[in-house]
Write a protein that holds these residues in place. Structure first.
Motif, PDB file in Angstrom:
ATOM      1  N   ASN A 118       0.834  -1.223   0.000  1.00 31.14           N
ATOM      2  CA  ASN A 118       0.000   0.000   0.000  1.00 31.14           C
ATOM      3  C   ASN A 118       0.865   1.268   0.000  1.00 31.14           C
ATOM      4  O   ASN A 118       0.695   2.171   0.832  1.00 31.14           O
ATOM      5  N   LEU A 119       1.795   1.315  -0.951  1.00 32.64           N
ATOM      6  CA  LEU A 119       2.679   2.465  -1.090  1.00 32.64           C
ATOM      7  C   LEU A 119       2.573   3.037  -2.499  1.00 32.64           C
ATOM      8  O   LEU A 119       2.210   2.319  -3.443  1.00 32.64           O
ATOM      9  N   PRO A 120       2.896   4.324  -2.677  1.00 32.56           N
ATOM     10  CA  PRO A 120       2.941   4.886  -4.039  1.00 32.56           C
ATOM     11  C   PRO A 120       3.989   4.153  -4.871  1.00 32.56           C
ATOM     12  O   PRO A 120       5.101   3.893  -4.397  1.00 32.56           O
ATOM     13  N   TRP A 121       3.640   3.859  -6.086  1.00 30.47           N
ATOM     14  CA  TRP A 121       4.526   3.093  -6.964  1.00 30.47           C
ATOM     15  C   TRP A 121       5.871   3.778  -7.151  1.00 30.47           C
ATOM     16  O   TRP A 121       6.930   3.151  -7.043  1.00 30.47           O
ATOM     17  N   LEU A 122       5.860   5.078  -7.401  1.00 35.00           N
ATOM     18  CA  LEU A 122       7.113   5.791  -7.637  1.00 35.00           C
ATOM     19  C   LEU A 122       7.964   5.905  -6.377  1.00 35.00           C
ATOM     20  O   LEU A 122       9.189   6.019  -6.460  1.00 35.00           O
ATOM     21  N   ALA A 123       7.328   5.876  -5.206  1.00 36.69           N
ATOM     22  CA  ALA A 123       8.106   5.874  -3.972  1.00 36.69           C
ATOM     23  C   ALA A 123       8.914   4.583  -3.858  1.00 36.69           C
ATOM     24  O   ALA A 123      10.045   4.576  -3.372  1.00 36.69           O
ATOM     25  N   VAL A 124       8.337   3.486  -4.326  1.00 34.64           N
ATOM     26  CA  VAL A 124       9.031   2.196  -4.320  1.00 34.64           C
ATOM     27  C   VAL A 124      10.173   2.205  -5.326  1.00 34.64           C
ATOM     28  O   VAL A 124      11.306   1.808  -5.013  1.00 34.64           O
ATOM     29  N   THR A 125       9.906   2.661  -6.542  1.00 36.29           N
ATOM     30  CA  THR A 125      10.958   2.665  -7.565  1.00 36.29           C
ATOM     31  C   THR A 125      12.072   3.647  -7.221  1.00 36.29           C
ATOM     32  O   THR A 125      13.234   3.409  -7.554  1.00 36.29           O
ATOM     33  N   ASP A 126      11.729   4.747  -6.542  1.00 36.61           N
ATOM     34  CA  ASP A 126      12.761   5.702  -6.119  1.00 36.61           C
ATOM     35  C   ASP A 126      13.772   5.036  -5.188  1.00 36.61           C
ATOM     36  O   ASP A 126      14.970   5.365  -5.210  1.00 36.61           O
ATOM     37  N   PHE A 127      13.295   4.133  -4.346  1.00 40.47           N
ATOM     38  CA  PHE A 127      14.208   3.429  -3.450  1.00 40.47           C
ATOM     39  C   PHE A 127      15.010   2.374  -4.201  1.00 40.47           C
ATOM     40  O   PHE A 127      16.198   2.160  -3.934  1.00 40.47           O
ATOM     41  N   VAL A 128      14.392   1.721  -5.152  1.00 34.54           N
ATOM     42  CA  VAL A 128      14.998   0.559  -5.812  1.00 34.54           C
ATOM     43  C   VAL A 128      16.036   0.936  -6.861  1.00 34.54           C
ATOM     44  O   VAL A 128      17.095   0.294  -6.950  1.00 34.54           O
ATOM     45  N   VAL A 129      15.778   1.963  -7.691  1.00 41.05           N
ATOM     46  CA  VAL A 129      16.641   2.196  -8.849  1.00 41.05           C
ATOM     47  C   VAL A 129      18.102   2.484  -8.504  1.00 41.05           C
ATOM     48  O   VAL A 129      18.994   2.095  -9.272  1.00 41.05           O
ATOM     49  N   PRO A 130      18.439   3.124  -7.362  1.00 36.23           N
ATOM     50  CA  PRO A 130      19.864   3.307  -7.069  1.00 36.23           C
ATOM     51  C   PRO A 130      20.596   1.992  -6.788  1.00 36.23           C
ATOM     52  O   PRO A 130      21.828   1.959  -6.818  1.00 36.23           O
ATOM     53  N   LEU A 131      19.845   0.927  -6.537  1.00 36.11           N
ATOM     54  CA  LEU A 131      20.448  -0.366  -6.240  1.00 36.11           C
ATOM     55  C   LEU A 131      20.682  -1.199  -7.502  1.00 36.11           C
ATOM     56  O   LEU A 131      21.292  -2.270  -7.425  1.00 36.11           O
ATOM     57  N   ILE A 132      20.233  -0.715  -8.640  1.00 39.06           N
ATOM     58  CA  ILE A 132      20.276  -1.495  -9.881  1.00 39.06           C
ATOM     59  C   ILE A 132      21.617  -1.455 -10.619  1.00 39.06           C
ATOM     60  O   ILE A 132      22.079  -2.492 -11.122  1.00 39.06           O
ATOM     61  N   PRO A 133      22.290  -0.304 -10.744  1.00 42.31           N
ATOM     62  CA  PRO A 133      23.511  -0.239 -11.563  1.00 42.31           C
ATOM     63  C   PRO A 133      24.596  -1.277 -11.254  1.00 42.31           C
ATOM     64  O   PRO A 133      25.203  -1.810 -12.200  1.00 42.31           O
TER      65      PRO A 133
END
Length: 273
Positions: A118-133
């Motif tokens: 039950n969180l905003p989708w972009l709030a989740v992706t904001d946390f995740v994308v720095p962990l991807i590179p």
């Protein structure tokens, strides 16, 4: 002139069981995802993420990367080949993963994760994308070990011959992409996300950053044979796929900025937050 070391793609063999370097690179990427994610949670008490959510993000993300990445490669790059050899679709240990397909797969996975918690989708992706590179960088090392996705012919002193291809010195484009997508992008996004940003800003900046760096690397990477190589206007499939990604990133940045301005101009919204 350098020569590719022709590393055995199988890292470990135990009887009938073989562990490929390509698979190990993905494992390294997933481990780094967890370690960096835990670091971010520990050093950011206001993070929307918990350790439990991070574990969920890894599980959902793994499915998105593997399924989306493989399907993206099949559909975007070598559809004709896989149409004739459908069983090869499942041979992911041999390489052949599309970042853009994996990226879409991860975004769908993060939508499901956001709904679950039950969180905003972009709030989740904001946390995740720095962990991807870091995972992207590990994947490019896997490409290099497999001697796949080699570069275009060149006369630069560090040109590398890939004996499985031909005798021409080529750009080691896998290492270029490792440096750009795995190192430069990580440093940039990590620093950018270390300060408070409006929801969607980190996600947007990641999409722009990757799209630009990938488009640049494509000038040195040999277009893939098969279904898609160089397309209209001499632009490669990788560049065409990066264009909507860059545009989506710009849109996310504009949206996040407007949301911030709207909140600043509306005291009631500030109180609700």
């Amino acid at each position: 002139m350098l020569v590719h070391p022709q590393i055995d793609p199988v890292a470990i063999s135990l009887g009938p069981l073989s562990v490929h370097w390509y698979g190990l690179m993905y494992l390294i990427g997933f481990v780094l995802f967890i370690l960096l994610g835990r670091y971010r949670i520990k050093h950011n008490p206001h993070s929307v993420f918990t350790y439990e959510m991070l574990d969920d993000a890894l599980f959902y993300g793994m499915l998105g990367v593997i399924l989306g990445g493989r399907l993206g490669h099949v559909l975007f790059y070598q559809f004709g080949y896989y149409l004739e050899h459908p069983l090869q679709i499942f041979a992911i240990w041999e390489g052949g993963m599309s970042f853009h397909g994996g990226f879409l797969g991860v975004f769908v996975a993060m939508i499901l994760l956001a709904r679950k918690h039950n969180l905003p989708w972009l709030a989740v992706t904001d946390f995740v994308v720095p962990l991807i590179p870091p995972g992207l960088g590990a994947g490019r090392i896997g490409n290099f070990i497999n001697a796949e996705l080699w570069g275009r012919p060149t006369d630069v002193p560090w040109g590398m011959v890939f004996p499985y291809v031909d005798e021409l010195p080529r750009h080691p484009s896998q290492l270029y992409q490792f440096a750009l997508e795995g190192v430069v992008l990580f440093i940039f996004i990590w620093i950018y996300s270390s300060k408070p940003r409006a929801t969607g800003a980190v996600t947007g900046m990641f999409m722009i950053g990757y799209g630009v760096l990938r488009s640049f690397a494509e000038f040195y990477r040999e277009p893939e044979d098969g279904f898609m190589g160089v397309l209209t206007l001499g632009i490669t499939m990788g560049q065409w796929l990066s264009i909507p990604m860059i545009l989506a990133g710009i849109t996310a940045l504009i949206w996040s900025r407007r949301q911030t301005v709207s909140t600043q101009n509306n005291p009631r919204k500030r109180k609700k937050r």
